[in-house]
Scaffold this motif. Structure first.
Motif, PDB file in Angstrom:
ATOM      1  N   ALA A   1       0.841  -1.870   0.133  1.00  0.00           N
ATOM      2  CA  ALA A   1       0.009   0.392   0.196  1.00  0.00           C
ATOM      3  C   ALA A   1       0.692   0.914  -0.439  1.00  0.00           C
ATOM      4  O   ALA A   1       0.145   2.727  -0.220  1.00  0.00           O
ATOM      5  N   GLY A   2       2.042   1.245   0.353  1.00  0.00           N
ATOM      6  CA  GLY A   2       2.860   2.438   0.910  1.00  0.00           C
ATOM      7  C   GLY A   2       4.054   2.518  -0.590  1.00  0.00           C
ATOM      8  O   GLY A   2       4.458   3.592  -0.476  1.00  0.00           O
ATOM      9  N   SER A   3       4.097   1.403  -1.175  1.00  0.00           N
ATOM     10  CA  SER A   3       4.422   2.502  -2.950  1.00  0.00           C
ATOM     11  C   SER A   3       3.539   1.560  -4.124  1.00  0.00           C
ATOM     12  O   SER A   3       3.552   1.177  -5.219  1.00  0.00           O
ATOM     13  N   LEU A   4       2.452   2.281  -4.030  1.00  0.00           N
ATOM     14  CA  LEU A   4       1.463   1.718  -5.057  1.00  0.00           C
ATOM     15  C   LEU A   4       2.064   2.746  -6.384  1.00  0.00           C
ATOM     16  O   LEU A   4       2.116   3.762  -5.835  1.00  0.00           O
TER      17      LEU A   4
ATOM     18  N   GLU B   1      -9.358  -1.459  -3.495  1.00  0.00           N
ATOM     19  CA  GLU B   1      -9.568  -1.904  -5.224  1.00  0.00           C
ATOM     20  C   GLU B   1      -8.183  -1.594  -6.002  1.00  0.00           C
ATOM     21  O   GLU B   1      -7.799  -2.308  -6.468  1.00  0.00           O
ATOM     22  N   ALA B   2      -7.355  -0.043  -5.703  1.00  0.00           N
ATOM     23  CA  ALA B   2      -6.493  -0.223  -6.138  1.00  0.00           C
ATOM     24  C   ALA B   2      -5.066  -1.112  -5.625  1.00  0.00           C
ATOM     25  O   ALA B   2      -4.483  -1.671  -6.876  1.00  0.00           O
ATOM     26  N   MET B   3      -5.210  -1.998  -5.180  1.00  0.00           N
ATOM     27  CA  MET B   3      -3.505  -2.675  -4.137  1.00  0.00           C
ATOM     28  C   MET B   3      -4.079  -3.825  -5.484  1.00  0.00           C
ATOM     29  O   MET B   3      -3.397  -4.901  -6.627  1.00  0.00           O
ATOM     30  N   VAL B   4      -5.758  -4.213  -5.519  1.00  0.00           N
ATOM     31  CA  VAL B   4      -5.633  -5.249  -6.543  1.00  0.00           C
ATOM     32  C   VAL B   4      -5.654  -5.326  -7.561  1.00  0.00           C
ATOM     33  O   VAL B   4      -4.591  -6.833  -8.677  1.00  0.00           O
TER      34      VAL B   4
ATOM     35  N   GLU C   1      -3.406   8.358  -8.179  1.00  0.00           N
ATOM     36  CA  GLU C   1      -4.269   9.578  -9.003  1.00  0.00           C
ATOM     37  C   GLU C   1      -5.906   9.190  -9.081  1.00  0.00           C
ATOM     38  O   GLU C   1      -6.797  10.048  -9.137  1.00  0.00           O
ATOM     39  N   ARG C   2      -5.860   7.894  -9.810  1.00  0.00           N
ATOM     40  CA  ARG C   2      -6.529   8.167 -10.136  1.00  0.00           C
ATOM     41  C   ARG C   2      -8.308   7.290  -8.839  1.00  0.00           C
ATOM     42  O   ARG C   2      -8.880   7.548  -8.436  1.00  0.00           O
ATOM     43  N   PHE C   3      -7.273   6.502  -7.828  1.00  0.00           N
ATOM     44  CA  PHE C   3      -8.073   6.069  -6.914  1.00  0.00           C
ATOM     45  C   PHE C   3      -8.564   6.554  -6.143  1.00  0.00           C
ATOM     46  O   PHE C   3      -8.605   6.944  -4.620  1.00  0.00           O
ATOM     47  N   GLY C   4      -6.977   8.125  -5.793  1.00  0.00           N
ATOM     48  CA  GLY C   4      -6.955   9.066  -4.576  1.00  0.00           C
ATOM     49  C   GLY C   4      -6.366   8.705  -3.238  1.00  0.00           C
ATOM     50  O   GLY C   4      -5.859   9.556  -2.823  1.00  0.00           O
ATOM     51  N   GLU C   5      -6.165   7.225  -3.623  1.00  0.00           N
ATOM     52  CA  GLU C   5      -5.350   6.762  -2.042  1.00  0.00           C
ATOM     53  C   GLU C   5      -5.005   5.558  -1.999  1.00  0.00           C
ATOM     54  O   GLU C   5      -5.936   4.982  -2.504  1.00  0.00           O
TER      55      GLU C   5
END
Ligand code: SF4
Length: 379
Positions: free
Chosen positions: A140-143, A157-160, A149-153
């Protein structure tokens, strides 16, 4: 009908891969990992840490390879290590190729971070040529910036999505010997990400709550996060991340798996917290027993209970049990009261019984005959 169905964990069906001699995924036992924290070019120091972790039962050890000196040292480390080694690479594709050539059983590298497609092809070819699997490690700390930018944080969902992007790059290169982690230091985020990934693919999952903290707080946090996932059947290999000796990570990893009946190793002690009713010093006894029985590797259950309130009930569920009585404590074998032992002999006697039981099990004797003989010889 299953006996005690409430204890049954239906494991997620994942594909099976290999990390050297260790199978990960499918019906393979959930493996326990740790990572060395020595300087990798310090070959003797690194091997010493690996061997201590192996004595504690580790199945796989990860070793950082941030530079050429490290991958150069890796060859001897791999050769002399009693367990398969994962080379932790992160970015540099040359280090990945060197690590594969040095005999690493698995490369921890995210293909999306390698750069040009030709470099990815070279790394995949090296992995395939040398029989390495690959671990994709999303954190999570290095996405990736575009996902943030797309998910905001950082979010599940961003990690998957990050994990699936890395997977796709390997699949496009016909590589499927992959296991994946989606770690976060936030328990909610990590658990939700693993749940999402478990739905989205059938690759084996490497569980961890990253940067969990020091020995006590990190153990609790890891147990909560990993416990939720493992109880739900998710997870094929675990690494508990502690700011502590890697041996502690291995012990905690096993204890989490043992709590859920997913692995059994060594002596599992059921003991009461003690109170004014205790008829011997429970805390001191358990501390000494844990220390003196740490070399036992075969699974044995032992109950150490301070008085008759809960002693007989717990002893019924364990192979060896002791319940406090006035100076003469009652020893149970296989759930039944068997004989008494004096206070001053208590710890030595329990150690003798457990060692005899361990030796018998190791020799293939699952009956309690040897234990009865040990008692008779000592009485
Ligand atoms: S089992 Fe007995 S000694 Fe132990 S906590 Fe309970 S009441 Fe106290």
């Amino acid at each position: 009908m299953t006996v005690r169905a409430y204890r049954h964990i239906e494991r997620r069906l994942s594909r099976k891969i290999r990390v050297g001699s260790v199978e990960v995924g499918g019906d393979a036992p959930i493996s326990v990992q740790t990572m060395t924290n020595t300087q990798t070019p310090d070959i003797a120091g690194t091997l010493d840490q690996i061997r201590r972790a192996a004595e504690a039962g580790v199945d796989i050890v990860r070793v950082s390879c941030p530079d050429e000196d490290s991958t150069a040292a890796l060859r001897q480390i791999v050769r002399e290590s009693p367990v398969p080694i994962v080379a932790d690479i992160h970015f540099h594709y040359r280090r990945a190729i060197e690590a594969a050539e040095a005999g690493a059983a698995c490369l921890r590298i995210n293909p999306g971070n390698i750069g040009a497609a030709s470099r990815v092809r070279e790394v995949v070819k090296a992995a395939r040529d040398h029989g390495c699997s690959i671990r994709i490690g999303v954190n999570a700390g290095s996405l990736e910036r575009d996902l943030l930018e797309r998910f905001g944080e950082p979010c599940p969902e961003a990690m998957v999505e990050s994990a699936l992007n890395h997977i796709r790059i390997l699949e496009d290169n016909d590589f499927f010997e992959t296991k994946i982690s989606v770690k976060a230091s936030d328990v909610f985020l990590a658990v939700a990400a693993y749940q999402g990934l478990a739905e989205a693919c059938d690759y084996p999952l490497h569980l961890g709550i990253t940067e969990a903290g020091g020995l006590r707080a990190g153990t609790v946090k890891s147990a909560v996060g990993l416990g939720m996932l493992l109880w739900a059947g998710i997870g094929d290999t675990v690494r508990v991340s502690l700011s502590a000796d890697p041996v502690e990570e291995v012990k905690v990893g096993y204890d989490i798996l043992k709590s859920l009946g997913l692995r059994r190793r060594g002596v599992t002690i059921v003991s009461c917290p003690s109170c004014a009713r205790q008829r011997f010093q429970v805390i001191d006894t358990v501390t000494r027993l844990e220390d003196r029985l740490s070399h036992i590797t075969v699974p044995i259950s032992l109950s150490v209970i301070g008085c008759v309130v809960n002693g007989p009930g717990e002893a019924r569920e364990t192979e060896i049990g002791v319940t406090g009585g006035g100076g003469h404590h009652l020893v149970y074998i296989n759930g039944s009261p068997d004989h008494k032992v004096d206070d001053d002999r208590l710890v030595d006697h329990i150690v003798e019984l457990v060692e005899a039981r361990a030796a018998a099990i190791a020799a293939g004797d699952t009956t309690m005959t040897t234990l009865k003989r040990t008692v008779a010889a000592g009485s």
